[in-house]
Design a protein around this motif. Structure first.
Motif, PDB file in Angstrom:
ATOM      1  N   ILE A 185      52.450  35.738  30.430  1.00 56.52           N
ATOM      2  CA  ILE A 185      51.941  35.001  29.273  1.00 56.52           C
ATOM      3  C   ILE A 185      52.187  35.878  28.047  1.00 56.52           C
ATOM      4  CG2 ILE A 185      49.889  34.002  28.211  1.00 56.52           C
ATOM      5  CD1 ILE A 185      48.788  33.666  31.072  1.00 56.52           C
ATOM      6  N   PRO A 186      52.856  35.360  27.012  1.00 59.42           N
ATOM      7  CA  PRO A 186      53.213  36.204  25.867  1.00 59.42           C
ATOM      8  C   PRO A 186      52.019  36.944  25.269  1.00 59.42           C
ATOM      9  CG  PRO A 186      54.347  34.100  25.717  1.00 59.42           C
ATOM     10  CD  PRO A 186      53.394  33.992  26.873  1.00 59.42           C
TER      11      PRO A 186
ATOM     12  N   THR B 178      49.168  36.895  37.299  1.00 61.59           N
ATOM     13  CA  THR B 178      49.328  36.885  35.848  1.00 61.59           C
ATOM     14  C   THR B 178      48.241  37.730  35.232  1.00 61.59           C
ATOM     15  OG1 THR B 178      49.660  35.432  33.909  1.00 61.59           O
ATOM     16  CG2 THR B 178      47.868  34.855  35.405  1.00 61.59           C
ATOM     17  N   LEU B 179      48.403  38.056  33.964  1.00 61.41           N
ATOM     18  CA  LEU B 179      47.410  38.821  33.217  1.00 61.41           C
ATOM     19  C   LEU B 179      46.837  37.942  32.116  1.00 61.41           C
ATOM     20  CD1 LEU B 179      49.275  42.241  32.753  1.00 61.41           C
ATOM     21  CD2 LEU B 179      47.564  41.661  34.487  1.00 61.41           C
ATOM     22  N   LEU B 180      45.528  37.963  31.998  1.00 56.88           N
ATOM     23  CA  LEU B 180      44.857  37.218  30.930  1.00 56.88           C
ATOM     24  C   LEU B 180      44.243  38.189  29.935  1.00 56.88           C
ATOM     25  CD1 LEU B 180      43.042  34.331  32.857  1.00 56.88           C
ATOM     26  CD2 LEU B 180      45.389  34.449  32.002  1.00 56.88           C
ATOM     27  N   ARG B 181      44.159  37.732  28.710  1.00 54.51           N
ATOM     28  CA  ARG B 181      43.624  38.527  27.609  1.00 54.51           C
ATOM     29  C   ARG B 181      42.700  37.629  26.809  1.00 54.51           C
ATOM     30  NH1 ARG B 181      47.629  40.979  22.904  1.00 54.51           N
ATOM     31  NH2 ARG B 181      46.134  42.344  21.848  1.00 54.51           N
ATOM     32  N   HIS B 182      41.757  38.205  26.080  1.00 52.66           N
ATOM     33  CA  HIS B 182      40.865  37.376  25.275  1.00 52.66           C
ATOM     34  C   HIS B 182      41.709  36.461  24.383  1.00 52.66           C
ATOM     35  CE1 HIS B 182      37.846  36.073  22.437  1.00 52.66           C
ATOM     36  NE2 HIS B 182      36.912  36.617  23.196  1.00 52.66           N
ATOM     37  N   PRO B 183      41.439  35.152  24.394  1.00 50.37           N
ATOM     38  CA  PRO B 183      42.310  34.208  23.667  1.00 50.37           C
ATOM     39  C   PRO B 183      42.421  34.473  22.172  1.00 50.37           C
ATOM     40  CG  PRO B 183      40.294  33.141  24.444  1.00 50.37           C
ATOM     41  CD  PRO B 183      40.357  34.458  25.121  1.00 50.37           C
ATOM     42  N   VAL B 184      41.372  34.982  21.555  1.00 50.47           N
ATOM     43  CA  VAL B 184      41.461  35.292  20.122  1.00 50.47           C
ATOM     44  C   VAL B 184      42.400  36.471  19.893  1.00 50.47           C
ATOM     45  CG1 VAL B 184      40.180  36.045  18.081  1.00 50.47           C
ATOM     46  CG2 VAL B 184      39.181  34.349  19.615  1.00 50.47           C
TER      47      VAL B 184
ATOM     48  N   ILE C 268      43.111  41.202  34.306  1.00 53.74           N
ATOM     49  CA  ILE C 268      42.561  41.194  32.952  1.00 53.74           C
ATOM     50  C   ILE C 268      43.153  42.365  32.171  1.00 53.74           C
ATOM     51  CG2 ILE C 268      40.475  41.253  31.540  1.00 53.74           C
ATOM     52  CD1 ILE C 268      40.714  38.780  33.312  1.00 53.74           C
ATOM     53  N   VAL C 269      43.729  42.077  31.020  1.00 50.79           N
ATOM     54  CA  VAL C 269      44.376  43.117  30.217  1.00 50.79           C
ATOM     55  C   VAL C 269      43.388  44.214  29.848  1.00 50.79           C
ATOM     56  CG1 VAL C 269      45.502  43.588  28.003  1.00 50.79           C
ATOM     57  CG2 VAL C 269      46.162  41.578  29.341  1.00 50.79           C
ATOM     58  N   GLU C 270      42.194  43.813  29.477  1.00 44.94           N
ATOM     59  CA  GLU C 270      41.199  44.807  29.075  1.00 44.94           C
ATOM     60  C   GLU C 270      40.685  45.632  30.253  1.00 44.94           C
ATOM     61  OE1 GLU C 270      41.347  41.573  26.056  1.00 44.94           O
ATOM     62  OE2 GLU C 270      41.182  41.643  28.245  1.00 44.94           O
TER      63      GLU C 270
END
Length: 286
Positions: free
Chosen positions: A110-111, A197-203, A274-276
């Motif tokens: 995910i970009p 996949t990796l997720l990051r806070h949407p903001v 999670i990216v964080e």
């Protein structure tokens, strides 16, 4: 296990998410002026309630700033070859399935979610081989010890990678792509994929994309939009993950069916990091 045991020398210190500067919001305050041209003073008008700051800012935007760009094509946004969302992905294992040694890793990038960091971890720390076009034209040649010179990052490249049959080539361990539906069609009955996949806070993701796009687009810089104005435009590409997982183009309406489809696919097929929390993500991927 997605990743093999790390070799000696694997960093013990943990990975830190790279902070992204959040564009500052400069509030603007409008002052109304009132007065009566008649000789007799008019009764003082009651002060109108001001809208919330965000709404107040958006009301000030000139109409031409919200001009909608041309509709993006299905091929450009989703790819040129993929199974239908209802059948997707035919050769990606469910997260609870037992894999085997012939499985390949599929990293849905995910970009702006630490994709470059994850590629470095997989190649440098674990020695995993991936497909990435570094020289023209694409070829079934290892440019580096861990890079096969085939493109999986663009719609045309994925078509070519499918013709090369890279999943069955024995030359790669991982496929990386942002085109989740299209790239999932690269896997085969003999070499199925195990996806994460990796997720990051949407903001934070939206802010990072905004800074990147402003750096590349003079037209966007000329609009002088702040982040909250940018994401409120009609042409803002919202709900990226849902659209990619359900095959819905930007500008088309997302329904509850699309939302349910995306959530079910993400839950059934993808390990989510999670990216964080990158150190814990890598530990669980092992």
């Amino acid at each position: 296990q997605f990743l093999p045991s790390p070799p000696q020398g694997f960093p013990q210190g943990g990975f830190q998410a790279i902070p992204v500067p959040f564009p500052g919001e400069e509030g603007q305050q409008g002052q109304g002026q009132g007065g009566s041209p008649q000789a007799a003073p008019a009764p003082p008008a009651q002060e109108e309630s001001k809208p919330p700051p965000l709404q107040h800012e958006l009301q000030k935007q000139p109409a031409q700033e919200a001009e909608k760009p041309p509709q993006v094509s299905r091929e450009k946004y989703l790819g040129m070859t993929f199974p239908t969302p209802e059948k997707m992905p035919q050769f990606l294992r469910n997260t609870m399935d037992h894999g085997n040694d012939s499985d390949l890793v599929f990293f849905w990038h995910i970009p702006k979610t630490a994709g470059s960091m994850m590629k470095t971890i997989m190649s440098t720390c674990y020695g995993l081989r991936r497909a990435e076009k570094l020289e023209h034209p694409a070829s079934m040649v290892m440019i580096k010890d861990t890079v096969l010179n085939v493109d999986t990052a663009s719609p045309k490249g994925i078509v070519e990678a499918k013709e090369f049959e890279i999943a069955d080539s024995g030359m790669i361990d991982v496929i990386i792509s942002s085109f989740v539906l299209s790239a999932s069609s690269l896997f085969t009955q003999s070499h199925k994929g195990r996806a994460f996949t990796l997720l990051r806070h949407p903001v934070d993701t939206a802010a990072s994309n905004f800074v990147k796009r402003k750096g590349r687009s003079k037209d966007l810089r000329d609009l002088e939009l702040e982040l909250h104005q940018y994401v409120s435009q009609d042409w803002y590409p919202d709900n990226y993950m849902v659209r990619q997982l359900s095959g819905v183009l930007p500008g088309d309406t997302i329904t509850e069916h699309h939302m349910d489809l995306a959530k079910n696919l993400l839950s059934a097929k993808f390990f989510i990091g999670i990216v964080e929390e990158m150190e814990e993500t890598v530990r669980q991927l092992q």
